[in-house]
Design an enzyme around this catalytic site. Structure first.
Site, PDB file in Angstrom:
ATOM      1  N   ASP A   1     -15.536   8.952  10.099  1.00 39.40           N
ATOM      2  CA  ASP A   1     -14.459   7.996   9.862  1.00 39.40           C
ATOM      3  C   ASP A   1     -13.149   8.748  10.062  1.00 39.40           C
ATOM      4  O   ASP A   1     -13.126   9.979  10.011  1.00 39.40           O
ATOM      5  CB  ASP A   1     -14.543   7.444   8.425  1.00 39.40           C
TER       6      ASP A   1
ATOM      7  N   ARG B   1       0.807  -1.222   0.000  1.00 42.55           N
ATOM      8  CA  ARG B   1       0.000   0.000   0.000  1.00 42.55           C
ATOM      9  C   ARG B   1       0.844   1.277   0.000  1.00 42.55           C
ATOM     10  O   ARG B   1       0.419   2.305  -0.498  1.00 42.55           O
ATOM     11  CB  ARG B   1      -0.938  -0.006   1.199  1.00 42.55           C
TER      12      ARG B   1
HETATM   13  C1  LIG Z   1     -14.055  -2.252   7.577  1.00 37.14           C
HETATM   14  S1  LIG Z   1     -14.619  -0.594   7.642  1.00 37.14           S
HETATM   15  C2  LIG Z   1     -16.233  -0.816   8.367  1.00 37.14           C
HETATM   16  C3  LIG Z   1     -17.283   0.055   7.705  1.00 37.14           C
HETATM   17  C4  LIG Z   1     -18.709  -0.133   8.237  1.00 37.14           C
HETATM   18  N1  LIG Z   1     -18.823   0.241   9.631  1.00 37.14           N
HETATM   19  C5  LIG Z   1     -19.181  -1.548   8.027  1.00 37.14           C
HETATM   20  O1  LIG Z   1     -19.348  -2.279   8.995  1.00 37.14           O
HETATM   21  O2  LIG Z   1     -19.401  -1.935   6.867  1.00 37.14           O
HETATM   22  C6  LIG Z   1     -13.635   0.048   8.981  1.00 37.14           C
HETATM   23  C7  LIG Z   1     -13.546   1.580   8.970  1.00 37.14           C
HETATM   24  O3  LIG Z   1     -13.013   2.007  10.228  1.00 37.14           O
HETATM   25  C8  LIG Z   1     -12.228   3.157   9.988  1.00 37.14           C
HETATM   26  N2  LIG Z   1     -11.324   3.367  11.135  1.00 37.14           N
HETATM   27  C9  LIG Z   1     -10.213   2.665  11.481  1.00 37.14           C
HETATM   28  N3  LIG Z   1      -9.637   3.182  12.578  1.00 37.14           N
HETATM   29  C10 LIG Z   1     -10.422   4.246  12.945  1.00 37.14           C
HETATM   30  C11 LIG Z   1     -10.340   5.199  14.000  1.00 37.14           C
HETATM   31  N4  LIG Z   1      -9.357   5.173  14.906  1.00 37.14           N
HETATM   32  N5  LIG Z   1     -11.296   6.162  14.062  1.00 37.14           N
HETATM   33  C12 LIG Z   1     -12.295   6.205  13.153  1.00 37.14           C
HETATM   34  N6  LIG Z   1     -12.412   5.336  12.134  1.00 37.14           N
HETATM   35  C13 LIG Z   1     -11.484   4.365  12.027  1.00 37.14           C
HETATM   36  C14 LIG Z   1     -11.527   2.850   8.676  1.00 37.14           C
HETATM   37  O4  LIG Z   1     -11.068   4.015   8.046  1.00 37.14           O
HETATM   38  C15 LIG Z   1     -12.623   2.114   7.896  1.00 37.14           C
HETATM   39  O5  LIG Z   1     -13.314   2.966   7.026  1.00 37.14           O
END
Ligand SMILES: C[S@@+](CC[C@H](N)C(=O)[O-])C[C@H]1O[C@@H](n2cnc3c(N)ncnc32)[C@H](O)[C@@H]1O
Length: 277
Positions: A146, A37
């Site tokens: 996010d 990445r």
């Molecule tokens: C796998 S996605 C899940 C999306 C959605 N909630 C779902 O269940 O389909 C995880 C998301 O968490 C976000 N994320 C990771 N660490 C985070 C943090 N410390 N604060 C806010 N968002 C975070 C990532 O950027 C990503 O978009």
């Protein structure tokens, strides 16, 4: 430079970086993912190594690049109506809240839902479709946040390839989405009326939450805690609970658990918890 050229020491520094920034714990098995990445960024700056890129990230003069690296190191997989049982429960909770509020002092208080790791927007728009369906013109709102600004941009655009809509009920597709025509063929745009009810903002769950977030009837915290270790998870959930109204519900991913928080939350079904009144 070959992206496989990341050394163990370099990888360890990026593990630390993403842990400090986002609370994300990356196991050693993520080495290839990290080098893959970040390879383009190393090339973009014409740097000789991942270490040189790490120095650039931490020199204090490349704030935008730090955000970009965080964007690249997060995993954003999502889809509309993921884990559909949650949307059935959302419907039930919204209806009973509207019934309880009728004629009471809080009749005009909006029903508020927070999608706390909303990725590219499919989750908050799914929530909004259900609320528009069951609450209609009554006051309700969705906050979606996010850590990644890249996914938030995509979420605000609300424009998706049609194949992403497989799980959107036909009736909702007709009512809440515009089908692209001509050069937009094969895409959908979430309707403006729905978009206006969803506000997006950047929130890092790994730091103190913004004071003006307010409190919520339901928080979706799904498929993000899988990236956190036990301590981080506890801190994140503790912060979020302060933003959950008494009697409100917390939804987590089906593969996640909250056993550690058993004393402050009551399980409703696995993956749905209620904050006592
Ligand atoms: C796998 S996605 C899940 C999306 C959605 N909630 C779902 O269940 O389909 C995880 C998301 O968490 C976000 N994320 C990771 N660490 C985070 C943090 N410390 N604060 C806010 N968002 C975070 C990532 O950027 C990503 O978009």
């Amino acid at each position: 430079m070959e992206h496989s050229a990341i050394s163990q020491g370099e990888f360890a520094r990026f593990q630390r970086f993403i842990f400090d920034m986002a609370g994300i714990t990356m196991s050693d098995s993520k080495k290839a993912l990290v080098s893959g990445r970040l390879a383009k960024r190393v090339q973009h700056f014409g740097l000789p190594s991942y270490d040189a890129y790490f120095k650039l990230l931490t020199d204090g003069a490349h704030k935008e690049e730090v955000q970009l690296a965080v964007d690249l190191l997060t995993t954003n997989e999502t889809y509309f109506f993921r884990e559909n049982r949650h949307f059935e429960l959302l419907r039930e909770f919204a209806i009973s809240s509207a019934e309880a509020a009728r004629g009471s002092l809080r009749a005009n208080a909006p029903f508020r839902v927070w999608s706390a790791a909303c990725s590219s927007g499919e989750e908050p728009y799914s929530i909004a479709m259900v609320l528009a369906d069951v609450l209609g013109g009554a006051p309700w709102e969705v906050t979606a946040s996010d850590i990644s600004t890249r996914v938030l941009e995509r979420a605000r655009a609300a424009h998706y390839p049609m194949e992403r809509a497989t799980h959107v009920p036909q009736d909702y597709l007709r009512r809440f989405c515009l089908k692209g025509i001509r050069d937009q063929q094969g895409t959908l745009l979430v309707d403006r009326a729905l978009r206006q009810r969803v506000s997006f903002r950047q929130v890092n769950l790994n730091t103190a939450l913004p004071g003006d977030l307010g409190t919520y009837d339901i928080v979706f915290l799904r498929n993000v805690m899988i990236y956190f270790n036990g301590d981080t998870k506890r801190q994140v959930v503790t912060r979020i609970l302060q933003r959950l109204k008494p009697g409100g519900h917390l939804f987590i991913g089906h593969s996640e658990s909250l056993q550690e928080m058993g004393d402050v939350l009551r399980p409703v079904i696995p993956s749905v918890y209620r904050k006592p009144e």
